[in-house]
Motif scaffolding. Structure first.
Motif, PDB file in Angstrom:
ATOM      1  N   SER A   1       0.838  -1.202   0.000  1.00  0.00           N
ATOM      2  CA  SER A   1       0.000   0.000   0.000  1.00  0.00           C
ATOM      3  C   SER A   1       0.872   1.251   0.000  1.00  0.00           C
ATOM      4  CB  SER A   1      -0.941  -0.003   1.206  1.00  0.00           C
ATOM      5  OG  SER A   1      -0.217   0.005   2.428  1.00  0.00           O
ATOM      6  N   GLY A   2       1.979   1.206   0.748  1.00  0.00           N
ATOM      7  CA  GLY A   2       2.897   2.340   0.730  1.00  0.00           C
ATOM      8  C   GLY A   2       3.513   2.549  -0.641  1.00  0.00           C
ATOM      9  N   ALA A   3       3.891   1.457  -1.285  1.00  0.00           N
ATOM     10  CA  ALA A   3       4.479   1.542  -2.621  1.00  0.00           C
ATOM     11  C   ALA A   3       3.474   2.089  -3.624  1.00  0.00           C
ATOM     12  CB  ALA A   3       4.969   0.164  -3.064  1.00  0.00           C
ATOM     13  N   LEU A   4       2.210   1.677  -3.495  1.00  0.00           N
ATOM     14  CA  LEU A   4       1.173   2.168  -4.426  1.00  0.00           C
ATOM     15  C   LEU A   4       0.978   3.668  -4.264  1.00  0.00           C
ATOM     16  CD1 LEU A   4      -0.938   1.400  -6.551  1.00  0.00           C
ATOM     17  CD2 LEU A   4      -2.575   1.067  -4.683  1.00  0.00           C
ATOM     18  N   GLU A   5       0.964   4.142  -3.034  1.00  0.00           N
ATOM     19  CA  GLU A   5       0.798   5.578  -2.793  1.00  0.00           C
ATOM     20  C   GLU A   5       1.965   6.374  -3.380  1.00  0.00           C
ATOM     21  OE1 GLU A   5       0.443   5.577   1.431  1.00  0.00           O
ATOM     22  OE2 GLU A   5      -1.755   5.429   1.383  1.00  0.00           O
ATOM     23  N   ILE A   6       3.185   5.872  -3.184  1.00  0.00           N
ATOM     24  CA  ILE A   6       4.363   6.566  -3.720  1.00  0.00           C
ATOM     25  C   ILE A   6       4.348   6.547  -5.245  1.00  0.00           C
ATOM     26  CG2 ILE A   6       6.878   6.489  -3.907  1.00  0.00           C
ATOM     27  CD1 ILE A   6       6.930   5.359  -1.057  1.00  0.00           C
ATOM     28  N   ALA A   7       4.061   5.365  -5.818  1.00  0.00           N
ATOM     29  CA  ALA A   7       4.053   5.225  -7.276  1.00  0.00           C
ATOM     30  C   ALA A   7       3.016   6.145  -7.913  1.00  0.00           C
ATOM     31  CB  ALA A   7       3.773   3.776  -7.656  1.00  0.00           C
ATOM     32  N   TYR A   8       1.840   6.207  -7.309  1.00  0.00           N
ATOM     33  CA  TYR A   8       0.778   7.069  -7.857  1.00  0.00           C
ATOM     34  C   TYR A   8       1.139   8.538  -7.705  1.00  0.00           C
ATOM     35  CZ  TYR A   8      -3.935   8.716  -8.941  1.00  0.00           C
ATOM     36  OH  TYR A   8      -5.019   9.324  -9.516  1.00  0.00           O
ATOM     37  N   GLY A   9       1.807   8.866  -6.616  1.00  0.00           N
ATOM     38  CA  GLY A   9       2.206  10.249  -6.400  1.00  0.00           C
ATOM     39  C   GLY A   9       3.314  10.687  -7.347  1.00  0.00           C
ATOM     40  N   ASN A  10       4.199   9.756  -7.701  1.00  0.00           N
ATOM     41  CA  ASN A  10       5.334  10.094  -8.570  1.00  0.00           C
ATOM     42  C   ASN A  10       4.952  10.143 -10.045  1.00  0.00           C
ATOM     43  OD1 ASN A  10       7.014  10.243  -6.368  1.00  0.00           O
ATOM     44  ND2 ASN A  10       7.850   8.183  -6.622  1.00  0.00           N
ATOM     45  N   ALA A  11       4.308   9.100 -10.531  1.00  0.00           N
ATOM     46  CA  ALA A  11       4.007   9.005 -11.965  1.00  0.00           C
ATOM     47  C   ALA A  11       2.736   8.184 -12.164  1.00  0.00           C
ATOM     48  CB  ALA A  11       5.177   8.379 -12.715  1.00  0.00           C
TER      49      ALA A  11
ATOM     50  N   VAL B   1      -6.064   1.894  -2.633  1.00  0.00           N
ATOM     51  CA  VAL B   1      -5.231   1.391  -1.540  1.00  0.00           C
ATOM     52  C   VAL B   1      -6.045   0.486  -0.624  1.00  0.00           C
ATOM     53  CG1 VAL B   1      -3.987   2.051   0.557  1.00  0.00           C
ATOM     54  CG2 VAL B   1      -3.583   3.296  -1.569  1.00  0.00           C
ATOM     55  N   ALA B   2      -7.284   0.886  -0.358  1.00  0.00           N
ATOM     56  CA  ALA B   2      -8.141   0.085   0.519  1.00  0.00           C
ATOM     57  C   ALA B   2      -8.394  -1.296  -0.072  1.00  0.00           C
ATOM     58  CB  ALA B   2      -9.468   0.808   0.754  1.00  0.00           C
ATOM     59  N   VAL B   3      -8.652  -1.346  -1.384  1.00  0.00           N
ATOM     60  CA  VAL B   3      -8.896  -2.633  -2.038  1.00  0.00           C
ATOM     61  C   VAL B   3      -7.620  -3.461  -2.065  1.00  0.00           C
ATOM     62  CG1 VAL B   3      -9.589  -3.766  -4.189  1.00  0.00           C
ATOM     63  CG2 VAL B   3     -10.776  -1.703  -3.434  1.00  0.00           C
ATOM     64  N   LEU B   4      -6.485  -2.810  -2.323  1.00  0.00           N
ATOM     65  CA  LEU B   4      -5.207  -3.530  -2.323  1.00  0.00           C
ATOM     66  C   LEU B   4      -4.937  -4.153  -0.958  1.00  0.00           C
ATOM     67  CD1 LEU B   4      -2.507  -4.319  -3.639  1.00  0.00           C
ATOM     68  CD2 LEU B   4      -1.600  -2.112  -2.867  1.00  0.00           C
ATOM     69  N   ARG B   5      -5.191  -3.389   0.102  1.00  0.00           N
ATOM     70  CA  ARG B   5      -4.970  -3.915   1.451  1.00  0.00           C
ATOM     71  C   ARG B   5      -5.826  -5.150   1.701  1.00  0.00           C
ATOM     72  NH1 ARG B   5      -2.432  -1.350   5.574  1.00  0.00           N
ATOM     73  NH2 ARG B   5      -1.538   0.709   5.204  1.00  0.00           N
ATOM     74  N   ARG B   6      -7.079  -5.079   1.324  1.00  0.00           N
ATOM     75  CA  ARG B   6      -7.965  -6.215   1.553  1.00  0.00           C
ATOM     76  C   ARG B   6      -7.588  -7.386   0.647  1.00  0.00           C
ATOM     77  NH1 ARG B   6     -14.086  -4.166   1.915  1.00  0.00           N
ATOM     78  NH2 ARG B   6     -14.348  -6.332   2.590  1.00  0.00           N
TER      79      ARG B   6
ATOM     80  N   THR C   1       3.697 -10.502 -11.364  1.00  0.00           N
ATOM     81  CA  THR C   1       4.210  -9.364 -12.129  1.00  0.00           C
ATOM     82  C   THR C   1       3.457  -8.085 -11.786  1.00  0.00           C
ATOM     83  OG1 THR C   1       4.810 -10.831 -13.966  1.00  0.00           O
ATOM     84  CG2 THR C   1       4.643  -8.485 -14.463  1.00  0.00           C
ATOM     85  N   PHE C   2       2.157  -8.195 -11.584  1.00  0.00           N
ATOM     86  CA  PHE C   2       1.310  -7.046 -11.235  1.00  0.00           C
ATOM     87  C   PHE C   2       1.805  -6.399  -9.940  1.00  0.00           C
ATOM     88  CE2 PHE C   2      -2.295  -4.949  -9.283  1.00  0.00           C
ATOM     89  CZ  PHE C   2      -3.023  -4.410 -10.339  1.00  0.00           C
ATOM     90  N   HIS C   3       2.003  -7.220  -8.922  1.00  0.00           N
ATOM     91  CA  HIS C   3       2.435  -6.675  -7.628  1.00  0.00           C
ATOM     92  C   HIS C   3       3.881  -6.184  -7.677  1.00  0.00           C
ATOM     93  CE1 HIS C   3      -1.182  -7.742  -5.345  1.00  0.00           C
ATOM     94  NE2 HIS C   3      -1.262  -8.753  -6.176  1.00  0.00           N
ATOM     95  N   ALA C   4       4.711  -6.870  -8.453  1.00  0.00           N
ATOM     96  CA  ALA C   4       6.100  -6.417  -8.606  1.00  0.00           C
ATOM     97  C   ALA C   4       6.142  -5.064  -9.312  1.00  0.00           C
ATOM     98  CB  ALA C   4       6.903  -7.452  -9.384  1.00  0.00           C
ATOM     99  N   ALA C   5       5.199  -4.834 -10.234  1.00  0.00           N
ATOM    100  CA  ALA C   5       5.154  -3.564 -10.959  1.00  0.00           C
ATOM    101  C   ALA C   5       4.827  -2.409 -10.019  1.00  0.00           C
ATOM    102  CB  ALA C   5       4.128  -3.639 -12.090  1.00  0.00           C
ATOM    103  N   ILE C   6       3.957  -2.676  -9.057  1.00  0.00           N
ATOM    104  CA  ILE C   6       3.643  -1.634  -8.067  1.00  0.00           C
ATOM    105  C   ILE C   6       4.906  -1.246  -7.304  1.00  0.00           C
ATOM    106  CG2 ILE C   6       2.397  -1.128  -5.939  1.00  0.00           C
ATOM    107  CD1 ILE C   6       0.119  -2.878  -6.962  1.00  0.00           C
ATOM    108  N   MET C   7       5.635  -2.272  -6.874  1.00  0.00           N
ATOM    109  CA  MET C   7       6.865  -2.004  -6.135  1.00  0.00           C
ATOM    110  C   MET C   7       7.874  -1.261  -7.009  1.00  0.00           C
ATOM    111  SD  MET C   7       5.839  -3.315  -3.388  1.00  0.00           S
ATOM    112  CE  MET C   7       7.323  -2.817  -2.523  1.00  0.00           C
TER     113      MET C   7
END
Length: 201
Positions: free
Chosen positions: A64-74, A169-174, A107-113
């Motif tokens: 969830s932290g990585a998703l927030e950073i990724a969305y904030g950056n690009a 983020v909420a859906v990712l967490r769940r 691959t999907f989750h690795a892409a978020i990271m």
């Protein structure tokens, strides 16, 4: 999970000496994917309920932290990459190719990271990546679980495309904290505006 591993059997099946088998098992042991017990043998890791809870909690925080950073950056790059992977996941699902689907899931989750651009987050995720893949194969074997998994990924991307990072983020967490028996709650996460096919999966 929990099965005993025989060096002799693997050596015979793969037609190789025991040396590379031992080396491979050592690397798996370092990654926590096998456990060696003196005078008992080598076994595939079998997480306890406490270990599962810890891994789920770890993934929830890190991803969830990585998703927030990724969305904030690009955000555009993130959405483009996840959408492309999602499309391939859908194709694999339609073809009942579960091996390809689970690989694309990883691959999907690795892409978020990767899109977060944070090397510390990526390295920390790599510590449990092997266990996550093993658990995904173990706990997502049922067809209904795979369909549910796809709906969850699709919902995450949908929220990102519509600018709602908080819901994504909420859906990712769940999603990463998924437990058997929670299926009913997932239908609440698919917005009414999403295609009916998605909401009823």
């Amino acid at each position: 999970m929990g099965e005993q591993i025989s060096e002799a059997r693997l050596s015979a099946e793969l037609n190789v000496s025991k040396s590379p088998i031992r080396e491979a098992l050592y690397r798996l042991q370092v990654e926590g994917l096998v456990r060696v017990y003196p005078r008992r043998g080598t076994f595939v890791f079998s997480p306890t309920h406490e270990e599962l809870d810890q891994i789920f909690a770890f993934r929830s925080c890190v991803e969830s932290g990585a998703l927030e950073i990724a969305y904030g950056n690009a955000p555009a790059e993130l959405i483009e990459r996840l959408s492309a992977i999602l499309s391939e996941m859908g194709a694999a699902l339609n073809e009942d190719d579960l091996v390809a689907y689970h690989n694309l899931d990883s691959t999907f989750h690795a892409a978020i990271m990767d899109c977060s651009g944070n090397e510390f987050l990526k390295r920390s995720y790599e510590l449990v990546a092997g266990k996550v893949i093993a658990m995904r194969l173990r706990f997502s074997a049922k067809p209904e679980h795979v369909r549910l998994s796809f709906t969850q990924h699709e919902t995450i991307v949908w929220h990102l495309k519509h600018g709602d990072l908080a819901l994504a983020v909420a859906v990712l967490r769940r999603h990463v904290e998924w437990r058997e028996g929670q299926n009913v709650f997932w239908k609440l996460d698919a917005p009414a505006e999403m295609p009916r096919r998605v909401r009823e999966t």
